[in-house]
Motif scaffolding. Structure first.
Motif, short mmCIF file in Angstrom:
data_model
loop_
_atom_site.label_atom_id
_atom_site.label_comp_id
_atom_site.label_asym_id
_atom_site.label_seq_id
_atom_site.Cartn_x
_atom_site.Cartn_y
_atom_site.Cartn_z
N ALA A 92 12.04 5.71 6.03
CA ALA A 92 11.00 5.46 7.03
C ALA A 92 10.70 6.72 7.82
O ALA A 92 9.54 7.04 8.10
N ASP A 93 11.74 7.47 8.20
CA ASP A 93 11.53 8.69 8.97
C ASP A 93 10.71 9.70 8.19
O ASP A 93 9.78 10.32 8.73
N ASP A 94 11.04 9.89 6.91
CA ASP A 94 10.28 10.86 6.12
C ASP A 94 8.87 10.38 5.84
O ASP A 94 7.93 11.19 5.78
N CYS A 95 8.69 9.09 5.68
CA CYS A 95 7.34 8.55 5.50
C CYS A 95 6.45 8.95 6.67
O CYS A 95 5.30 9.36 6.48
N ARG A 166 -7.20 8.82 3.59
CA ARG A 166 -7.29 9.04 5.04
C ARG A 166 -6.18 8.34 5.81
O ARG A 166 -5.83 8.77 6.92
N LEU A 167 -5.63 7.26 5.25
CA LEU A 167 -4.62 6.48 5.96
C LEU A 167 -3.28 6.53 5.22
O LEU A 167 -3.26 6.55 4.00
N PRO A 168 -2.17 6.50 5.96
CA PRO A 168 -0.84 6.43 5.33
C PRO A 168 -0.54 4.99 4.92
O PRO A 168 0.10 4.24 5.65
N LEU A 169 -0.98 4.61 3.74
CA LEU A 169 -0.85 3.22 3.29
C LEU A 169 0.43 3.04 2.49
O LEU A 169 0.65 3.72 1.49
N VAL A 170 1.26 2.10 2.91
CA VAL A 170 2.50 1.79 2.21
C VAL A 170 2.32 0.51 1.42
O VAL A 170 1.50 -0.36 1.77
N GLN A 171 3.09 0.39 0.34
CA GLN A 171 3.11 -0.83 -0.45
C GLN A 171 4.11 -1.80 0.16
O GLN A 171 5.30 -1.48 0.28
N VAL A 172 3.64 -2.97 0.54
CA VAL A 172 4.52 -3.93 1.20
C VAL A 172 5.35 -4.68 0.15
O VAL A 172 4.96 -4.81 -1.01
N THR A 173 6.51 -5.15 0.58
CA THR A 173 7.34 -5.97 -0.30
C THR A 173 6.69 -7.33 -0.50
O THR A 173 5.90 -7.77 0.35
N ALA A 189 1.57 2.61 7.40
CA ALA A 189 2.98 2.86 7.66
C ALA A 189 3.35 2.50 9.09
O ALA A 189 4.40 1.91 9.35
N GLU A 190 2.47 2.84 10.02
CA GLU A 190 2.77 2.55 11.43
C GLU A 190 2.91 1.05 11.67
O GLU A 190 3.80 0.60 12.39
N HIS A 191 2.02 0.27 11.04
CA HIS A 191 2.07 -1.18 11.22
C HIS A 191 3.31 -1.77 10.56
O HIS A 191 4.00 -2.61 11.16
N ALA A 197 3.24 7.28 13.72
CA ALA A 197 3.55 8.45 12.89
C ALA A 197 4.00 9.60 13.78
O ALA A 197 3.62 9.70 14.94
N GLU A 198 4.83 10.46 13.22
CA GLU A 198 5.30 11.65 13.93
C GLU A 198 4.36 12.81 13.62
O GLU A 198 3.65 12.81 12.60
#
Length: 368
Positions: A92-95, A166-173, A189-191, A197-198
């Motif tokens: 999560a931190d690196d994401c 444009r957005l950091p989109l993660v794949q949800v489980t 990712a933020e949600h 995000a950092e």
């Protein structure tokens, strides 16, 4: 090891191989936890669900697939597009930090879709897409449909790709969980992680981490890994803190002074790696792992193969069939090598598929 006239030691392919295998946790089983290993390796290539699990099975002592799967279910690791515009499993931190680092590359990626995005305000698109995926996770098909309703003259696929860039989109489980199935659904990712995000880390910080996982390496090597350009200045700022070598072609290589560089004759056990393992993709010059005569042999068309290392170098491909792990070497293996490959295959199967009746079989030698 010899000296060039400039006094920089020369590392041949075998010396680079052993150093890189050591950083990649492939010389001996590592005691790191799954989360620690994902962080140390700066993520795992994850175009498909199984490769991150196969990658850790080859590297860690006491690993079981449920360990990585639990981290994903608990949102301690995630699947997201980062380096080289490919999906990686990251902590999560690196994401939240590496994605901002490579955002310039994602912005450049959009240049290939300019025609399909004519007249589209990308800032407005990003705001609208964020609202959509944070209301509920969306598939790419659902994104195409919703975005096309707002910009009907634009190309639907280009619109969805623009949102992903444009957005950091993660794949949800459940996507990504071991033994589970699920289509790709996306949110930010933020949600998903419940925190913002950092800022992108200083390039120098990531250079040091890259060298710890992939060194010794050239500037071009790291640029290949990250999909970024203009990293020379970061290396130059770090030069007083680093040591330098040259490869047999004269290319300058940087490394951490305290990093391990094992003897080139250090034994390297066979390893079963997934398709697109980062070991094979993270250097501009892959000869430290891929013998020149085997270049391009790990894929056919759009099909990538799982790979086998023997004595530290690419030596064949493998696949799982009904009841068997089938090894297809690129050249003849000695009787001792076949015994070692069989033993490692059995160990790998016991880790990933305990209790299932798999055999290790050798197929036809794969011709070039």
């Amino acid at each position: 090891m010899t000296k060039t006239p400039s006094a920089a030691p020369v590392l041949d392919a075998r010396a680079l191989n052993r150093a890189t295998l050591d950083r990649q946790l492939l010389l001996r089983p590592s005691a790191l936890s799954a989360k620690e290993a994902v962080a140390h390796l700066l993520g795992l290539q994850a175009q498909n669900v199984k490769p991150p699990y196969h990658a850790l099975a080859a590297r860690l002592d006491g690993f079981g697939p449920e360990r990585l799967s639990a981290l994903m279910a608990d949102r301690e690791v995630v699947r997201i597009v980062t380096m080289r515009s490919t999906i990686h499993t990251h902590t999560a931190d690196d994401c939240l930090t590496l994605r901002p680092l490579v955002q310039p590359a994602r912005d450049r990626e959009l240049n290939a879709f300019r025609k399909g995005l004519a007249g589209v305000d990308l800032d407005r698109l990003a705001v609208f897409a964020r609202e959509l995926v944070e209301a509920e996770p969306r598939t790419m098909g659902q994104l195409r449909e919703a975005l096309s309703g707002r910009w009907p003259e634009a190309d639907p696929q280009s619109l969805a790709i623009a949102a992903r860039c444009r957005l950091p989109l993660v794949q949800v489980t459940p996507r990504g969980l071991w033994g589970r199935s699920g289509q790709v659904a996306l949110t930010t990712a933020e949600h998903w992680l419940g925190r913002p995000a950092e800022p992108a880390p200083a390039p120098e910080k990531v250079v040091l981490r890259y060298l710890a996982a992939f060194g010794p390496a050239s500037v071009k090597d790291m640029q290949t890994w990250a999909g970024l350009t203009r990293l020379r200045e970061a290396f130059e700022r770090l030069r007083p803190r680093l040591v330098t070598f040259r490869d047999e072609r004269g290319v300058e290589l940087f490394d951490l002074p305290e990093a391990s560089r094992p003897d080139p004759d250090t034994p390297a056990p066979p390893r079963f790696l997934p398709e697109f393992d980062n070991l094979l993709l993270s250097h501009a010059d892959r000869s430290r792992v891929v013998p020149p005569e085997y270049r391009g042999r790990t894929w056919r068309g759009n099909q990538a193969h799982c790979t086998l290392l023997v004595d530290g170098f690419l030596a064949g491909v493998w696949r799982l069939e009904e009841g068997a792990l089938v090894v297809e070497p690129f050249g003849r293996l000695t009787a001792a090598q076949r015994r070692d490959v069989t033993a490692e295959g059995e160990r790998t199967l016991a880790v990933l598929y305990p209790g299932q009746p798999y055999d290790v079989r050798f197929g036809t030698v794969v011709a070039g």
